[in-house]
Design a protein around this motif. Structure first.
Motif, PDB file in Angstrom:
ATOM      1  N   LEU A 247      77.938  34.892  18.757  1.00  0.00           N
ATOM      2  CA  LEU A 247      78.305  36.275  18.481  1.00  0.00           C
ATOM      3  C   LEU A 247      77.242  37.220  18.787  1.00  0.00           C
ATOM      4  N   TRP A 248      77.678  38.493  19.388  1.00  0.00           N
ATOM      5  CA  TRP A 248      77.003  39.578  19.910  1.00  0.00           C
ATOM      6  C   TRP A 248      76.823  40.395  18.515  1.00  0.00           C
ATOM      7  N   THR A 249      75.337  40.495  18.246  1.00  0.00           N
ATOM      8  CA  THR A 249      74.879  41.327  17.061  1.00  0.00           C
ATOM      9  C   THR A 249      74.761  42.889  17.584  1.00  0.00           C
ATOM     10  N   GLY A 250      74.822  43.196  18.817  1.00  0.00           N
ATOM     11  CA  GLY A 250      74.548  44.475  19.322  1.00  0.00           C
ATOM     12  C   GLY A 250      73.058  44.360  19.865  1.00  0.00           C
ATOM     13  N   GLU A 251      72.362  43.355  19.690  1.00  0.00           N
ATOM     14  CA  GLU A 251      70.991  43.350  20.538  1.00  0.00           C
ATOM     15  C   GLU A 251      70.898  42.135  21.231  1.00  0.00           C
ATOM     16  N   ALA A 252      71.461  41.071  20.667  1.00  0.00           N
ATOM     17  CA  ALA A 252      71.194  39.659  21.215  1.00  0.00           C
ATOM     18  C   ALA A 252      72.372  38.892  20.826  1.00  0.00           C
ATOM     19  N   TRP A 253      72.974  37.659  21.450  1.00  0.00           N
ATOM     20  CA  TRP A 253      73.590  36.751  21.165  1.00  0.00           C
ATOM     21  C   TRP A 253      72.989  35.847  20.078  1.00  0.00           C
ATOM     22  N   GLU A 254      73.685  35.625  19.084  1.00  0.00           N
ATOM     23  CA  GLU A 254      73.318  34.736  17.995  1.00  0.00           C
ATOM     24  C   GLU A 254      74.335  33.559  17.397  1.00  0.00           C
ATOM     25  N   TRP A 255      73.779  32.249  17.136  1.00  0.00           N
ATOM     26  CA  TRP A 255      74.452  31.157  17.134  1.00  0.00           C
ATOM     27  C   TRP A 255      75.266  31.178  15.481  1.00  0.00           C
ATOM     28  N   LEU A 256      76.409  31.011  15.634  1.00  0.00           N
ATOM     29  CA  LEU A 256      77.312  30.957  14.559  1.00  0.00           C
ATOM     30  C   LEU A 256      76.812  29.532  13.737  1.00  0.00           C
ATOM     31  N   GLY A 257      75.995  29.583  12.561  1.00  0.00           N
ATOM     32  CA  GLY A 257      75.565  28.397  12.046  1.00  0.00           C
ATOM     33  C   GLY A 257      74.174  28.473  12.361  1.00  0.00           C
ATOM     34  N   GLY A 258      73.689  29.409  12.933  1.00  0.00           N
ATOM     35  CA  GLY A 258      72.101  29.511  12.997  1.00  0.00           C
ATOM     36  C   GLY A 258      71.326  29.139  14.170  1.00  0.00           C
ATOM     37  N   CYS A 259      71.734  27.744  14.794  1.00  0.00           N
ATOM     38  CA  CYS A 259      70.979  27.427  15.960  1.00  0.00           C
ATOM     39  C   CYS A 259      71.983  26.671  17.049  1.00  0.00           C
ATOM     40  N   ALA A 260      71.353  26.772  17.911  1.00  0.00           N
ATOM     41  CA  ALA A 260      72.135  25.978  19.040  1.00  0.00           C
ATOM     42  C   ALA A 260      72.434  24.726  19.073  1.00  0.00           C
ATOM     43  N   PRO A 261      73.602  24.045  19.358  1.00  0.00           N
ATOM     44  CA  PRO A 261      74.033  22.688  19.324  1.00  0.00           C
ATOM     45  C   PRO A 261      73.182  21.930  20.071  1.00  0.00           C
ATOM     46  N   ARG A 262      72.842  20.480  19.483  1.00  0.00           N
ATOM     47  CA  ARG A 262      71.855  19.586  20.080  1.00  0.00           C
ATOM     48  C   ARG A 262      72.602  19.002  21.205  1.00  0.00           C
ATOM     49  N   PRO A 263      72.535  19.024  22.391  1.00  0.00           N
ATOM     50  CA  PRO A 263      73.261  17.991  23.230  1.00  0.00           C
ATOM     51  C   PRO A 263      73.406  16.811  22.930  1.00  0.00           C
ATOM     52  N   GLN A 264      74.398  15.808  23.066  1.00  0.00           N
ATOM     53  CA  GLN A 264      74.703  14.706  22.941  1.00  0.00           C
ATOM     54  C   GLN A 264      74.449  13.918  24.050  1.00  0.00           C
ATOM     55  N   LEU A 265      73.696  12.977  23.967  1.00  0.00           N
ATOM     56  CA  LEU A 265      73.262  12.107  25.304  1.00  0.00           C
ATOM     57  C   LEU A 265      73.926  11.020  25.015  1.00  0.00           C
ATOM     58  N   GLU A 266      74.562  10.755  26.436  1.00  0.00           N
ATOM     59  CA  GLU A 266      75.359   9.528  26.469  1.00  0.00           C
ATOM     60  C   GLU A 266      74.604   8.555  26.687  1.00  0.00           C
TER      61      GLU A 266
END
Length: 137
Positions: free
Chosen positions: A100-119
């Motif tokens: 989501l764009w807060t007007g100043e920066a992009w923020e993650w819905l849920g608080g933090c970036a998802p962690r990549p799933q390693l195959e």
């Protein structure tokens, strides 16, 4: 050649979302190539597309934005706000999160970036194992 704008980004997502509700950046790149729309312009790689994305977030907010992580190599996708539920379900299956764009920066819905799933794949040795001597005799 036209440079992509927020309106053209929405047009691309609208057209491409007929097949799937979560539209990936690579599909938008292909759409731009097909219609001779410049998604790079004078900036770095695909800078005009990221500027159009930000312009859309500042403006009418017709699109939802999803990402797979916080690195530059993260995958990016958009959905029309009308397709929010289906797009969020598709994003969840891919372990992508909404931004989501807060007007100043992009923020993650849920608080933090998802962690990549390693195959996790099992590696097979590149050199076949030596046959052990058999003691059949």
């Amino acid at each position: 050649m036209r440079v992509i704008t927020a309106d053209l980004l929405v047009a691309a997502v609208t057209e491409l979302s007929k097949g799937t509700k979560l539209v990936r950046a690579r599909d938008v790149f292909a759409w731009c190539d097909r219609l001779q729309v410049d998604c790079q312009a004078e900036g770095s790689k695909h800078q005009a597309l990221w500027d159009a994305d930000l312009e859309e977030a500042h403006g009418q907010r017709r699109l939802l934005k999803f990402k797979s992580g916080d690195s530059k190599q993260s995958r990016v996708g958009w959905a029309l706000t009308a397709h929010g539920t289906q797009a969020r379900e598709a994003a969840a299956r891919l372990n992508w999160r909404e931004q989501l764009w807060t007007g100043e920066a992009w923020e993650w819905l849920g608080g933090c970036a998802p962690r990549p799933q390693l195959e996790r794949t099992r590696r097979t040795p590149s050199i076949p194992a030596l046959a052990s001597p058999r003691s059949d005799a």
